[in-house]
Scaffold this motif. Structure first.
Motif, PDB file in Angstrom:
ATOM      1  N   ASP A  21       0.825  -1.201   0.000  1.00  0.00           N
ATOM      2  CA  ASP A  21       0.000   0.000   0.000  1.00  0.00           C
ATOM      3  C   ASP A  21       0.863   1.256   0.000  1.00  0.00           C
ATOM      4  O   ASP A  21       0.580   2.206  -0.743  1.00  0.00           O
ATOM      5  N   ALA A  22       1.925   1.256   0.786  1.00  0.00           N
ATOM      6  CA  ALA A  22       2.808   2.424   0.829  1.00  0.00           C
ATOM      7  C   ALA A  22       3.485   2.643  -0.517  1.00  0.00           C
ATOM      8  O   ALA A  22       3.631   3.782  -0.976  1.00  0.00           O
ATOM      9  N   ALA A  23       3.881   1.556  -1.160  1.00  0.00           N
ATOM     10  CA  ALA A  23       4.541   1.677  -2.460  1.00  0.00           C
ATOM     11  C   ALA A  23       3.593   2.241  -3.509  1.00  0.00           C
ATOM     12  O   ALA A  23       3.982   3.076  -4.333  1.00  0.00           O
ATOM     13  N   LEU A  24       2.345   1.814  -3.475  1.00  0.00           N
ATOM     14  CA  LEU A  24       1.363   2.315  -4.436  1.00  0.00           C
ATOM     15  C   LEU A  24       0.981   3.760  -4.133  1.00  0.00           C
ATOM     16  O   LEU A  24       0.844   4.584  -5.040  1.00  0.00           O
ATOM     17  N   ALA A  25       0.815   4.069  -2.850  1.00  0.00           N
ATOM     18  CA  ALA A  25       0.417   5.421  -2.469  1.00  0.00           C
ATOM     19  C   ALA A  25       1.481   6.452  -2.819  1.00  0.00           C
ATOM     20  O   ALA A  25       1.170   7.636  -3.005  1.00  0.00           O
ATOM     21  N   ALA A  26       2.728   6.012  -2.910  1.00  0.00           N
ATOM     22  CA  ALA A  26       3.830   6.939  -3.189  1.00  0.00           C
ATOM     23  C   ALA A  26       3.928   7.319  -4.659  1.00  0.00           C
ATOM     24  O   ALA A  26       4.704   8.215  -5.007  1.00  0.00           O
ATOM     25  N   ARG A  27       3.169   6.647  -5.508  1.00  0.00           N
ATOM     26  CA  ARG A  27       3.249   6.902  -6.936  1.00  0.00           C
ATOM     27  C   ARG A  27       1.966   7.561  -7.433  1.00  0.00           C
ATOM     28  O   ARG A  27       0.865   7.226  -6.992  1.00  0.00           O
ATOM     29  N   PRO A  28       2.046   8.484  -8.392  1.00  0.00           N
ATOM     30  CA  PRO A  28       0.829   9.051  -8.978  1.00  0.00           C
ATOM     31  C   PRO A  28       0.003   7.971  -9.676  1.00  0.00           C
ATOM     32  O   PRO A  28       0.556   6.989 -10.192  1.00  0.00           O
ATOM     33  N   LEU A  29      -1.297   8.169  -9.702  1.00  0.00           N
ATOM     34  CA  LEU A  29      -2.182   7.194 -10.333  1.00  0.00           C
ATOM     35  C   LEU A  29      -1.785   6.950 -11.780  1.00  0.00           C
ATOM     36  O   LEU A  29      -1.740   5.799 -12.234  1.00  0.00           O
ATOM     37  N   ALA A  30      -1.472   7.996 -12.518  1.00  0.00           N
ATOM     38  CA  ALA A  30      -1.130   7.841 -13.932  1.00  0.00           C
ATOM     39  C   ALA A  30       0.105   6.975 -14.115  1.00  0.00           C
ATOM     40  O   ALA A  30       0.203   6.214 -15.085  1.00  0.00           O
ATOM     41  N   ALA A  31       1.055   7.066 -13.191  1.00  0.00           N
ATOM     42  CA  ALA A  31       2.278   6.258 -13.303  1.00  0.00           C
ATOM     43  C   ALA A  31       1.988   4.783 -13.056  1.00  0.00           C
ATOM     44  O   ALA A  31       2.600   3.907 -13.675  1.00  0.00           O
ATOM     45  N   LEU A  32       1.046   4.493 -12.169  1.00  0.00           N
ATOM     46  CA  LEU A  32       0.697   3.104 -11.865  1.00  0.00           C
ATOM     47  C   LEU A  32      -0.125   2.463 -12.974  1.00  0.00           C
ATOM     48  O   LEU A  32      -0.065   1.245 -13.170  1.00  0.00           O
ATOM     49  N   GLU A  33      -0.883   3.266 -13.691  1.00  0.00           N
ATOM     50  CA  GLU A  33      -1.843   2.736 -14.659  1.00  0.00           C
ATOM     51  C   GLU A  33      -1.292   2.596 -16.067  1.00  0.00           C
ATOM     52  O   GLU A  33      -1.944   2.026 -16.930  1.00  0.00           O
ATOM     53  N   ARG A  34      -0.110   3.084 -16.321  1.00  0.00           N
ATOM     54  CA  ARG A  34       0.431   2.993 -17.671  1.00  0.00           C
ATOM     55  C   ARG A  34       1.103   1.635 -17.877  1.00  0.00           C
ATOM     56  O   ARG A  34       1.525   0.973 -16.919  1.00  0.00           O
ATOM     57  N   PRO A  35       1.244   1.180 -19.121  1.00  0.00           N
ATOM     58  CA  PRO A  35       1.954  -0.076 -19.395  1.00  0.00           C
ATOM     59  C   PRO A  35       3.386   0.005 -18.884  1.00  0.00           C
ATOM     60  O   PRO A  35       4.058   1.031 -19.011  1.00  0.00           O
ATOM     61  N   GLY A  36       3.848  -1.081 -18.277  1.00  0.00           N
ATOM     62  CA  GLY A  36       5.200  -1.111 -17.751  1.00  0.00           C
ATOM     63  C   GLY A  36       5.382  -0.315 -16.481  1.00  0.00           C
ATOM     64  O   GLY A  36       6.523  -0.033 -16.081  1.00  0.00           O
ATOM     65  N   GLY A  37       4.260   0.044 -15.809  1.00  0.00           N
ATOM     66  CA  GLY A  37       4.350   0.767 -14.557  1.00  0.00           C
ATOM     67  C   GLY A  37       4.909  -0.103 -13.448  1.00  0.00           C
ATOM     68  O   GLY A  37       5.211  -1.287 -13.625  1.00  0.00           O
ATOM     69  N   GLU A  38       5.008   0.478 -12.261  1.00  0.00           N
ATOM     70  CA  GLU A  38       5.689  -0.187 -11.160  1.00  0.00           C
ATOM     71  C   GLU A  38       4.759  -0.994 -10.264  1.00  0.00           C
ATOM     72  O   GLU A  38       5.207  -1.613  -9.303  1.00  0.00           O
ATOM     73  N   ALA A  39       3.465  -1.003 -10.551  1.00  0.00           N
ATOM     74  CA  ALA A  39       2.512  -1.647  -9.654  1.00  0.00           C
ATOM     75  C   ALA A  39       2.733  -3.158  -9.563  1.00  0.00           C
ATOM     76  O   ALA A  39       2.750  -3.731  -8.464  1.00  0.00           O
ATOM     77  N   LEU A  40       2.906  -3.819 -10.700  1.00  0.00           N
ATOM     78  CA  LEU A  40       3.105  -5.272 -10.680  1.00  0.00           C
ATOM     79  C   LEU A  40       4.418  -5.648 -10.010  1.00  0.00           C
ATOM     80  O   LEU A  40       4.494  -6.662  -9.302  1.00  0.00           O
ATOM     81  N   THR A  41       5.449  -4.845 -10.208  1.00  0.00           N
ATOM     82  CA  THR A  41       6.727  -5.104  -9.544  1.00  0.00           C
ATOM     83  C   THR A  41       6.555  -5.033  -8.033  1.00  0.00           C
ATOM     84  O   THR A  41       7.068  -5.889  -7.289  1.00  0.00           O
ATOM     85  N   ALA A  42       5.827  -4.023  -7.556  1.00  0.00           N
ATOM     86  CA  ALA A  42       5.590  -3.878  -6.125  1.00  0.00           C
ATOM     87  C   ALA A  42       4.737  -5.024  -5.589  1.00  0.00           C
ATOM     88  O   ALA A  42       4.969  -5.528  -4.476  1.00  0.00           O
ATOM     89  N   PHE A  43       3.750  -5.458  -6.365  1.00  0.00           N
ATOM     90  CA  PHE A  43       2.892  -6.584  -5.971  1.00  0.00           C
ATOM     91  C   PHE A  43       3.705  -7.858  -5.805  1.00  0.00           C
ATOM     92  O   PHE A  43       3.574  -8.582  -4.807  1.00  0.00           O
TER      93      PHE A  43
END
Length: 376
Positions: A21-43
């Protein structure tokens, strides 16, 4: 002490997947939602692939209620991540159910998923409005115990990050009658490729591209035969899998809608009445889904029917809440950031997942008058 909006869900997310949650909250929504974003890496780093794997096999051992709340928390931070990982969790939940009644290699695979943090993409028919969820997108060629698969799945979430593809196929019984099976295809198998498919910026972070299989051989120990006939009537294992699918996918989109409500609650100029109505309507859908998850027990046709009812009720609630939030937040919120417009589009995509409300209307009506539930 009062509980802040989404506090319970985010605390549970931090319990099961520390740091996500902290990793996701630290990133803008647009950065998480684009292809190749960091969300899956954090997951993956937080141990997310093992969320539903039983603890005795190295996983987190989350039950249905906990998983529903975790997915809502994830969806409130990154709708793409929630949708993509729901397909992973759906596949894992089906393997857990299969392992409980089979003596096959499923437990070894589940342990590997948790320990090596493997991601499973799903080759089932999600994403095609009006198509049956059991409809195979791949064709099988069988020679003795050997199975080769050909065809493509589009869209296929986690297409670029998957370690395994799970896919429904029709295989012949010894008597020649067609029966459903689930094949697990290693992503690096010869003949597996990924092609661009998803052109929309909405949910682009879910990596929903086209996965192509060209005469791919699947090891016999990675083909799990079910008791589902080709007419689509469900056995216990498939029923359980679909209950997990419907509840977790609904939770994911409720999370995306919750992100809109959270922004509205933080905007006192929006007006008390609008804030209260949006929060109340959405919370009603959340309570219904939590209640289902808490009492589901051993999934059967009745539980699946209840899951579908919760899902379709949530769709209506999400549409109503999104309209309320966009209007109450106003034009300046819409203009000054892409978040409101994005969440407004993303949370409504629940309607695109099968089985569609229109397709199931007759089946649910028949079910409530005592007929077997038929998923089409």
């Amino acid at each position: 002490m009062s509980v802040r909006y989404l506090e319970r869900e985010r605390e549970l997310l931090d319990h099961y997947l520390p740091g996500l949650d902290a990793a996701l909250a630290a990133r803008p929504l647009a950065a998480l939602e684009r292809p190749g974003g960091e969300a899956l890496t954090a997951f993956r780093a937080a141990g997310g692939p093992g969320l539903l794997v039983p603890a005795e096999h190295g996983g987190k051992g989350a039950d249905l209620l906990s998983a529903v709340r975790v997915q809502r928390a994830v969806g409130s931070r990154s709708p793409s991540l929630a949708v993509a990982t729901t397909m992973h969790h759906f596949s894992v939940a089906s393997l857990v159910e299969t392992a409980a009644v089979n003596d096959g290699p499923e437990w070894l695979l589940l342990s590997a998923i948790a320990q090596d943090r493997l991601l499973l993409a799903s080759g089932f028919a999600e994403g095609r409005t009006g198509q049956g969820i059991l409809s195979p997108s791949l064709t099988a060629r069988v020679d003795g115990d050997k199975v080769w698969l050909s065809g493509s799945k589009k869209p296929c979430s986690l297409a670029r990050s998957m370690d395994l593809l799970t896919a429904s196929v029709v295989l012949p019984d010894p008597d020649g009658s067609p029966r459903m099976a689930v094949a697990l295809v290693p992503a690096d198998s010869p003949g597996v490729s990924v092609r661009p498919f998803w052109d929309s910026p909405v949910l682009a972070g879910a990596e929903s591209e086209e996965v192509v299989l060209e005469d791919v051989e699947v090891p016999s120990d990675l083909v799990v035969r079910t008791d589902v006939t080709a007419d689509g009537r469900l056995d216990r294992l498939q029923t359980a899998g679909f209950v997990w699918f419907e509840t977790l996918m609904t939770a994911s989109y409720l999370g995306a809608a919750s992100a809109l409500v959270e922004r509205l609650l933080s905007a006192p100029k929006a007006g008390t009445a609008a804030r209260a109505e949006a929060a109340t309507v959405l919370h009603g859908a959340v309570l219904a889904l939590d209640g289902l998850a808490r009492t589901a027990g051993t999934p059967d046709e009745n539980v699946l029917a209840d899951a579908l009812v919760c899902r379709y009720a949530a769709q209506r609630a999400i549409d109503q809440v999104a309209d309320l939030c966009v209007e109450a937040l106003g034009g300046m919120a819409f203009i000054s950031s892409g978040d409101v417009a994005y969440l407004n589009s993303a949370c409504r995509a629940l309607a695109f997942h099968p089985p569609s409300r229109n397709r199931m209307a007759g089946a649910l009506a028949d079910h409530f008058t005592g007929h077997p539930l038929h998923i089409s």
